[in-house]
Design a protein around this motif. Sequence first.
Motif, PDB file in Angstrom:
ATOM      1  N   TRP A  15       0.773  -1.021   0.205  1.00 24.10           N
ATOM      2  CA  TRP A  15       0.474  -0.383   0.428  1.00 24.10           C
ATOM      3  C   TRP A  15       0.956   1.333   0.009  1.00 24.10           C
ATOM      4  CZ3 TRP A  15      -5.166   0.522  -1.353  1.00 24.10           C
ATOM      5  CH2 TRP A  15      -5.822  -0.473  -1.011  1.00 24.10           C
ATOM      6  N   GLY A  49     -10.753  -8.485   3.620  1.00 22.01           N
ATOM      7  CA  GLY A  49      -9.444  -7.177   2.738  1.00 22.01           C
ATOM      8  C   GLY A  49     -10.019  -6.796   1.591  1.00 22.01           C
ATOM      9  N   ASP A  71      -9.711  -4.535   6.595  1.00 17.29           N
ATOM     10  CA  ASP A  71      -8.204  -4.561   6.057  1.00 17.29           C
ATOM     11  C   ASP A  71      -7.682  -4.839   6.782  1.00 17.29           C
ATOM     12  OD1 ASP A  71      -7.483  -4.341   3.225  1.00 17.29           O
ATOM     13  OD2 ASP A  71      -5.481  -4.518   4.048  1.00 17.29           O
ATOM     14  N   ASP A  96      -7.285  -8.399  11.110  1.00 16.49           N
ATOM     15  CA  ASP A  96      -6.619  -9.156  10.359  1.00 16.49           C
ATOM     16  C   ASP A  96      -8.321 -10.397   9.956  1.00 16.49           C
ATOM     17  OD1 ASP A  96      -5.770 -12.344   9.388  1.00 16.49           O
ATOM     18  OD2 ASP A  96      -3.798 -12.651  10.382  1.00 16.49           O
ATOM     19  N   PHE A  97      -8.464 -10.675   8.941  1.00 18.18           N
ATOM     20  CA  PHE A  97      -9.590 -11.324   9.032  1.00 18.18           C
ATOM     21  C   PHE A  97      -9.644 -13.090  10.074  1.00 18.18           C
ATOM     22  CE2 PHE A  97     -10.950 -15.564   6.562  1.00 18.18           C
ATOM     23  CZ  PHE A  97     -12.781 -15.582   6.215  1.00 18.18           C
ATOM     24  N   GLN A 110     -13.700  -9.915  -2.767  1.00 15.92           N
ATOM     25  CA  GLN A 110     -13.383  -9.633  -4.261  1.00 15.92           C
ATOM     26  C   GLN A 110     -11.784  -9.983  -4.234  1.00 15.92           C
ATOM     27  OE1 GLN A 110     -14.611  -7.758  -7.570  1.00 15.92           O
ATOM     28  NE2 GLN A 110     -12.618  -8.599  -7.609  1.00 15.92           N
TER      29      GLN A 110
END
Length: 195
Positions: A15, A49, A71, A96-97, A110
């Motif tokens: 990023w 995400g 995210d 964190d997912f 996605q």
Amino acid sequence: MKETSIDQAYWEQRWLNGSTGWDVGAPTPPLREYIDQLTDKSIRMLIPGCGNAYEADYLLSKGFSSVTLLDIAKPAVEQLRARYAGDDRIRVLNEDFFRHQQSYDLILEQTFFCALDPALRKDYVAHMHRLLHPGGTLAGVLFGREFSDPGPPFGGNKEAYEKLFSPFFTIHTLAPCYNSIGPREGTEIFMIAKT
Ligand SMILES: C[S@@+](CC[C@H](N)C(=O)[O-])C[C@H]1O[C@@H](n2cnc3c(N)ncnc32)[C@H](O)[C@@H]1O
């Protein structure tokens, strides 16, 4: 949970470097068309995400009122927090997912699955299942091709996805996308899977 080198530091660096080649600048047609046929606008929705989360503006324009954007990368989250400050229809989480714990009606996929180390795929499926209410839905786009460069993205195919998701989900749709954006034409599979 397994540790991989594609971790928070990796994503934050991408990023910060502007190395975000996945970003197509808009919600993609497969996701838009899926969203268009949803009738209950009050459902609780998660986009993990989420990156720039172009789907979020689209969802708001369609009247959805409970969207969580998540995210792991701080730079992604910071700009989303600025964009949606004061809007209680959107919640932005820097998590964190795999550590996230809530319950949703719908999770949109996605370009998140393909971003994860394939060693985490079984954990992804199990955790998606955990995050959904009974009768909840995981829907979105998966790549139906392999990539020759070391990933991410990491690819796959329909047979592998069937095998991976079916122990946890009833798969309603797993079919080639007919509405991908040009550069992804012929390479995407749309999935709708229910708990
Ligand atoms: C390939 S990008 C896709 C972003 C966005 N969905 C899009 O299509 O433009 C993958 C995103 O997932 C985030 N990510 C990677 N691992 C994550 C994790 N374990 N939990 C939450 N987010 C994660 C990255 O920071 C990155 O923004």
